[in-house]
Design a protein around this motif. Structure first.
Motif, mmCIF file in Angstrom:
data_model
loop_
_atom_site.group_PDB
_atom_site.id
_atom_site.type_symbol
_atom_site.label_atom_id
_atom_site.label_comp_id
_atom_site.label_asym_id
_atom_site.label_seq_id
_atom_site.Cartn_x
_atom_site.Cartn_y
_atom_site.Cartn_z
ATOM 1 N N VAL A 86 -23.293 42.679 44.070
ATOM 2 C CA VAL A 86 -23.484 41.510 44.928
ATOM 3 C C VAL A 86 -24.581 40.614 44.368
ATOM 4 O O VAL A 86 -24.404 39.396 44.246
ATOM 5 C CB VAL A 86 -23.791 41.941 46.375
ATOM 6 N N ILE A 109 -16.082 40.156 44.170
ATOM 7 C CA ILE A 109 -16.576 40.278 45.549
ATOM 8 C C ILE A 109 -16.042 39.171 46.443
ATOM 9 O O ILE A 109 -16.217 39.208 47.644
ATOM 10 C CB ILE A 109 -18.116 40.275 45.636
ATOM 11 N N ASP A 110 -15.416 38.153 45.859
ATOM 12 C CA ASP A 110 -15.006 37.018 46.683
ATOM 13 C C ASP A 110 -13.489 36.898 46.753
ATOM 14 O O ASP A 110 -12.754 37.544 46.017
ATOM 15 C CB ASP A 110 -15.638 35.715 46.183
ATOM 16 N N HIS A 146 -23.238 38.741 41.247
ATOM 17 C CA HIS A 146 -22.359 37.606 41.576
ATOM 18 C C HIS A 146 -23.165 36.448 42.162
ATOM 19 O O HIS A 146 -22.982 35.301 41.760
ATOM 20 C CB HIS A 146 -21.267 38.037 42.560
ATOM 21 N N GLU A 200 -25.340 45.658 48.752
ATOM 22 C CA GLU A 200 -24.094 45.408 49.466
ATOM 23 C C GLU A 200 -24.149 44.041 50.117
ATOM 24 O O GLU A 200 -25.199 43.428 50.226
ATOM 25 C CB GLU A 200 -23.837 46.486 50.517
ATOM 26 N N MET A 201 -22.986 43.561 50.552
ATOM 27 C CA MET A 201 -22.920 42.271 51.234
ATOM 28 C C MET A 201 -23.643 42.378 52.567
ATOM 29 O O MET A 201 -23.419 43.304 53.336
ATOM 30 C CB MET A 201 -21.464 41.884 51.501
#
Length: 126
Positions: free
Chosen positions: A34, A72-73, A37, A5-6
């Motif tokens: 995550v 994710i971004d 990426h 996770e971030m």
């Protein structure tokens, strides 16, 4: 590389600083969205100060627990689009990826990026 996770403790810059100098890497396994990426953003398209691509000997990429269309971004770039771009950059730099092992390689065939993967041996991994 694995990141579930971030977190504030990990960033693209951290990935680049920690791993880009490892020039002898031939095989890389990435687990999680995550990490996938960050690895593509930080490593697979990054050129070092000497003009050499990070991981110049990378031939096999394993990707687990990632969906090709996931983002994710804020830019909304999917993992499939990012990896497709990375393959183009690496081809032009003479560092072509030979094999992609993915838990959902079959789904890649139905994706809009499939054509970019035609010269890569794509396989499902158990």
């Amino acid at each position: 590389l694995c990141q579930s996770e971030m977190t504030s403790s990990a960033s693209i810059l951290m990935y680049r600083d920690c791993f880009a100098p490892w020039t002898l890497i031939e095989r890389l396994r990435i687990t999680g969205l995550v990490a996938a990426h960050f690895a593509v953003d930080a490593l697979l398209t990054h050129f070092m100060s000497d003009g050499q691509l990070a991981f110049p000997h990378l031939r096999v990429l394993e990707v687990a627990n990632v969906e090709w269309g996931d983002t994710i971004d804020l830019r909304g770039d999917s993992f499939g689009a990012k990896l497709s771009h990375a393959l183009q950059v690496r081809r032009r730099a003479g560092a072509r990826l030979e094999t992609l092992l993915a838990t959902n390689a079959k789904a890649l065939e139905a994706s809009p990026w499939w054509e970019e993967f035609q010269d890569v041996n794509c396989k499902c991994m158990g």
